[in-house]
Design an enzyme around this catalytic site. Sequence first.
Site, PDB file in Angstrom:
ATOM      1  CE1 TYR A 268       9.051  32.997   3.868  1.00 41.66           C
ATOM      2  CE2 TYR A 268      10.397  32.026   2.147  1.00 41.66           C
ATOM      3  CZ  TYR A 268      10.092  33.089   2.973  1.00 41.66           C
ATOM      4  OH  TYR A 268      10.836  34.238   2.909  1.00 41.66           O
ATOM      5  CG  HIS A 318       4.411  35.101   1.150  1.00 44.24           C
ATOM      6  ND1 HIS A 318       5.061  34.124   1.869  1.00 44.24           N
ATOM      7  CD2 HIS A 318       4.949  36.279   1.550  1.00 44.24           C
ATOM      8  CE1 HIS A 318       5.941  34.693   2.669  1.00 44.24           C
ATOM      9  NE2 HIS A 318       5.915  36.001   2.485  1.00 44.24           N
TER      10      HIS A 318
HETATM   11  C1  LIG Z   1       8.428  43.848   0.146  1.00 44.22           C
HETATM   12  C2  LIG Z   1       8.161  42.681   1.049  1.00 44.22           C
HETATM   13  O1  LIG Z   1       8.948  41.754   1.135  1.00 44.22           O
HETATM   14  N1  LIG Z   1       7.025  42.736   1.724  1.00 44.22           N
HETATM   15  C3  LIG Z   1       6.652  41.677   2.657  1.00 44.22           C
HETATM   16  C4  LIG Z   1       6.504  42.246   4.047  1.00 44.22           C
HETATM   17  C5  LIG Z   1       7.814  42.897   4.538  1.00 44.22           C
HETATM   18  O2  LIG Z   1       8.842  41.932   4.577  1.00 44.22           O
HETATM   19  C6  LIG Z   1       7.584  43.416   5.944  1.00 44.22           C
HETATM   20  O3  LIG Z   1       6.467  44.260   5.983  1.00 44.22           O
HETATM   21  C7  LIG Z   1       8.831  44.180   6.390  1.00 44.22           C
HETATM   22  O4  LIG Z   1       8.533  44.843   7.505  1.00 44.22           O
HETATM   23  O5  LIG Z   1       6.155  41.226   4.979  1.00 44.22           O
HETATM   24  C8  LIG Z   1       5.015  40.425   4.687  1.00 44.22           C
HETATM   25  O6  LIG Z   1       3.772  41.026   5.067  1.00 44.22           O
HETATM   26  P1  LIG Z   1       3.321  42.503   5.549  1.00 44.22           P
HETATM   27  O7  LIG Z   1       4.143  43.013   6.661  1.00 44.22           O
HETATM   28  O8  LIG Z   1       3.184  43.375   4.363  1.00 44.22           O
HETATM   29  O9  LIG Z   1       1.870  42.172   6.102  1.00 44.22           O
HETATM   30  C9  LIG Z   1       1.661  41.250   7.141  1.00 44.22           C
HETATM   31  C10 LIG Z   1       0.552  40.296   6.784  1.00 44.22           C
HETATM   32  O10 LIG Z   1      -0.671  41.003   6.671  1.00 44.22           O
HETATM   33  C11 LIG Z   1      -1.483  40.447   5.621  1.00 44.22           C
HETATM   34  N2  LIG Z   1      -1.802  41.500   4.653  1.00 44.22           N
HETATM   35  C12 LIG Z   1      -1.036  42.614   4.555  1.00 44.22           C
HETATM   36  C13 LIG Z   1      -1.406  43.601   3.680  1.00 44.22           C
HETATM   37  C14 LIG Z   1      -2.525  43.445   2.896  1.00 44.22           C
HETATM   38  N3  LIG Z   1      -2.953  44.409   2.062  1.00 44.22           N
HETATM   39  N4  LIG Z   1      -3.257  42.329   2.990  1.00 44.22           N
HETATM   40  C15 LIG Z   1      -2.922  41.359   3.851  1.00 44.22           C
HETATM   41  O11 LIG Z   1      -3.624  40.353   3.911  1.00 44.22           O
HETATM   42  C16 LIG Z   1      -0.691  39.292   5.034  1.00 44.22           C
HETATM   43  O12 LIG Z   1      -1.156  38.116   5.637  1.00 44.22           O
HETATM   44  C17 LIG Z   1       0.729  39.582   5.480  1.00 44.22           C
HETATM   45  O13 LIG Z   1       1.497  38.404   5.647  1.00 44.22           O
HETATM   46  C18 LIG Z   1       5.117  39.160   5.545  1.00 44.22           C
HETATM   47  O14 LIG Z   1       6.013  39.101   6.387  1.00 44.22           O
HETATM   48  O15 LIG Z   1       4.255  38.295   5.365  1.00 44.22           O
HETATM   49  C19 LIG Z   1       4.914  39.992   3.226  1.00 44.22           C
HETATM   50  C20 LIG Z   1       5.286  41.102   2.263  1.00 44.22           C
HETATM   51  O16 LIG Z   1       5.357  40.605   0.930  1.00 44.22           O
HETATM   52  C1  LIG Z   2       9.767  39.880  -1.965  1.00 45.08           C
HETATM   53  C2  LIG Z   2      10.593  38.656  -1.708  1.00 45.08           C
HETATM   54  O1  LIG Z   2      10.349  37.599  -2.260  1.00 45.08           O
HETATM   55  N1  LIG Z   2      11.612  38.801  -0.903  1.00 45.08           N
HETATM   56  C3  LIG Z   2      12.472  37.694  -0.539  1.00 45.08           C
HETATM   57  C4  LIG Z   2      12.433  37.539   0.957  1.00 45.08           C
HETATM   58  O2  LIG Z   2      11.110  37.213   1.288  1.00 45.08           O
HETATM   59  C5  LIG Z   2      10.625  37.809   2.469  1.00 45.08           C
HETATM   60  O3  LIG Z   2      11.092  37.035   3.557  1.00 45.08           O
HETATM   61  C6  LIG Z   2      10.599  37.468   4.814  1.00 45.08           C
HETATM   62  C7  LIG Z   2      11.282  36.670   5.888  1.00 45.08           C
HETATM   63  O4  LIG Z   2      12.655  36.911   5.862  1.00 45.08           O
HETATM   64  C8  LIG Z   2       9.091  37.349   4.836  1.00 45.08           C
HETATM   65  O5  LIG Z   2       8.686  36.019   4.701  1.00 45.08           O
HETATM   66  C9  LIG Z   2       8.501  38.191   3.725  1.00 45.08           C
HETATM   67  O6  LIG Z   2       7.135  37.993   3.697  1.00 45.08           O
HETATM   68  C10 LIG Z   2       9.106  37.785   2.394  1.00 45.08           C
HETATM   69  O7  LIG Z   2       8.669  38.677   1.409  1.00 45.08           O
HETATM   70  C11 LIG Z   2      13.371  36.440   1.401  1.00 45.08           C
HETATM   71  O8  LIG Z   2      12.905  35.186   0.966  1.00 45.08           O
HETATM   72  C12 LIG Z   2      14.771  36.733   0.851  1.00 45.08           C
HETATM   73  C13 LIG Z   2      15.729  35.604   1.207  1.00 45.08           C
HETATM   74  O9  LIG Z   2      17.002  35.956   0.785  1.00 45.08           O
HETATM   75  O10 LIG Z   2      14.714  36.860  -0.560  1.00 45.08           O
HETATM   76  C14 LIG Z   2      13.902  37.972  -0.972  1.00 45.08           C
HETATM   77  O11 LIG Z   2      13.960  38.046  -2.366  1.00 45.08           O
END
Ligand SMILES: CC(=O)N[C@H]1[C@H]([C@H](O)[C@H](O)CO)O[C@](OP(=O)(O)OC[C@H]2O[C@@H](n3ccc(N)nc3=O)[C@H](O)[C@@H]2O)(C(=O)O)C[C@@H]1O
Ligand SMILES: CC(=O)N[C@@H]1[C@@H](O[C@@H]2O[C@H](CO)[C@H](O)[C@H](O)[C@H]2O)[C@@H](O)[C@@H](CO)O[C@H]1O
Length: 342
Positions: A268, A318
Site C-alpha cells: 500500500y 512500500h
Molecule cells: C520502521 C518503519 O516502519 N518505518 C516507516 C515509518 C514509521 O512508521 C514512522 O516514521 C513512525 O513514526 O513511516 C513511513 O515513513 P517515514 O515517517 O519514515 O517518512 C515519511 C515519508 O517521507 C518520505 N521519505 C522519508 C525518508 C526518506 N529518506 N525518504 C523519503 O522519501 C517517504 O515518502 C515516507 O513515506 C511512512 O509512514 O510512510 C514509512 C517507514 O517505512
Molecule cells: C516495516 C513494516 O512493514 N511494518 C509493518 C507495518 O507497516 C507500517 O504501517 C504503517 C501504518 O500503520 C505505515 O504505513 C508504515 O509506513 C509501515 O511501515 C504494518 O503494516 C504492520 C501491520 O501489522 O505490520 C508491520 O510489519
Amino acid sequence: MVLVRRRNVKVFTFAFLLITIMSFLLNYTHQVTTNTWDPRHLIMQFSEQVQKLLKYPKRPCSCRTCISELGRSLWFDQRFNSTMQPFLTSQNALIPEDSYRWWLKLQGEKTPKNINDTLKELFGIIPGDGDPLQERGTFTCRRCAVVGNSGNLRQSQYGQEIDSHDFVLRMNRAPTAGYESDVGSKTTHHFVYPESYKELAENVSMILIPFKTLDLHWVVTALTTGTINFTYVPVPRKIKVKKEKILVYNPVFMKYVYENWLEHHGRYPSTGLLSLMFALHVCDEVNVYGFGADSKGHWHHYWENNASAGAFRKTGVHDGDFEFNLTLTLASIEKISFFKGR
Ligand SMILES: CC(=O)N[C@H]1[C@H]([C@H](O)[C@H](O)CO)O[C@](OP(=O)(O)OC[C@H]2O[C@@H](n3ccc(N)nc3=O)[C@H](O)[C@@H]2O)(C(=O)O)C[C@@H]1O
Ligand SMILES: CC(=O)N[C@@H]1[C@@H](O[C@@H]2O[C@H](CO)[C@H](O)[C@H](O)[C@H]2O)[C@@H](O)[C@@H](CO)O[C@H]1O
C-alpha cells in the site's frame, strides 16, 4: 427631451456594462493588483485578460499554472481524477464494498469492529465536515509545501522557503523545533496514524490516515476513555487535539492512489505518497521537500539515526523506488516542483 434621456440611458448602460466586464476580467487572474488609470495601460491589461480568458475559459486557480488544469500531459490526465474525495466526512462515510474489502486487507485485521458503527461513533465525536482547505469559493492560488522526513533536509536551509507557503503539510514524528532553518516552523496539516502520532501545536490540523478499523476506533478512545494502548506496537492512550482539528483520510482515496498512481506496487502507499497525492488534489501549486532515500535506499530521517530505516524494503510494504520515480515524473511534467535537498 425624451431623445436626450434615451441617449443618457444608453450611455449609462454602456458604461455600466464596460465597467462590469472590465472588473470581471481584471479580477479574473487576481494578478492585476496595482491600479493605474493610464488608458493605454488599461487597454493593454484588458486585452491580456481577454487573451487568457479565451485560452483558459474556466481557470480553476490564479497561479501561473494550476495542477488540475488538464491537457499538458496525457500520462497525468489518464491518472488524475478530480472527483476523488481526499477526506472521509459524515457526508461520504458509506465506503463502497470493493474499497472496503481492499482496505480491510491492508493490515489483515482479524476481528474488525463494524465499520459503519465505528464511523457513526467517530463522527458523533469529531465534526466530520471536511476541511476549509478544500473550499474553493474564492479564486486564489493555493501554494502547498509537502515535507517528507528524509535526511536530505539536513543542512538544506529550506526553512524560510517552506514557511512561505499557504499550507505546509508534514507527517509522522517529524519535529520542527531545533530544525527550523532546514525544515521551517510552520505546519498547517500533519498526517499521522496511531503508531506515528506526535503531539501537535493547537493550530495544526491532524489528518488521521486509517489503515485499519482499529485506527478509527483509536481516535474515539484517545479522545474519551483511553482504552486502546496497543495496535501492532504501543500507541498513546490519549491525544491532546481539539476535535474540530481532526480530519480523516478517505480509504477510497487511498485505493485510488494505489491503483491509479502506484499501479499496485508495494502492499500500500507510504504516508509520503498519500500526502503528496492529497496535496495534488487540494492545492494549486505543490512544492515537495524531504523525499529521497539514502545511498542504501533506506528512508533515513533528518532528526535521528533511525535504525529501522530499511525495514520497508525487507517487508515490501512500500515500493520506495517506484514511489520516488513517480515523484520525479510529476516534477518532469511540471505538476510539482521537487527540492532534492543535500
Ligand atoms: C520502521 C518503519 O516502519 N518505518 C516507516 C515509518 C514509521 O512508521 C514512522 O516514521 C513512525 O513514526 O513511516 C513511513 O515513513 P517515514 O515517517 O519514515 O517518512 C515519511 C515519508 O517521507 C518520505 N521519505 C522519508 C525518508 C526518506 N529518506 N525518504 C523519503 O522519501 C517517504 O515518502 C515516507 O513515506 C511512512 O509512514 O510512510 C514509512 C517507514 O517505512
Ligand atoms: C516495516 C513494516 O512493514 N511494518 C509493518 C507495518 O507497516 C507500517 O504501517 C504503517 C501504518 O500503520 C505505515 O504505513 C508504515 O509506513 C509501515 O511501515 C504494518 O503494516 C504492520 C501491520 O501489522 O505490520 C508491520 O510489519
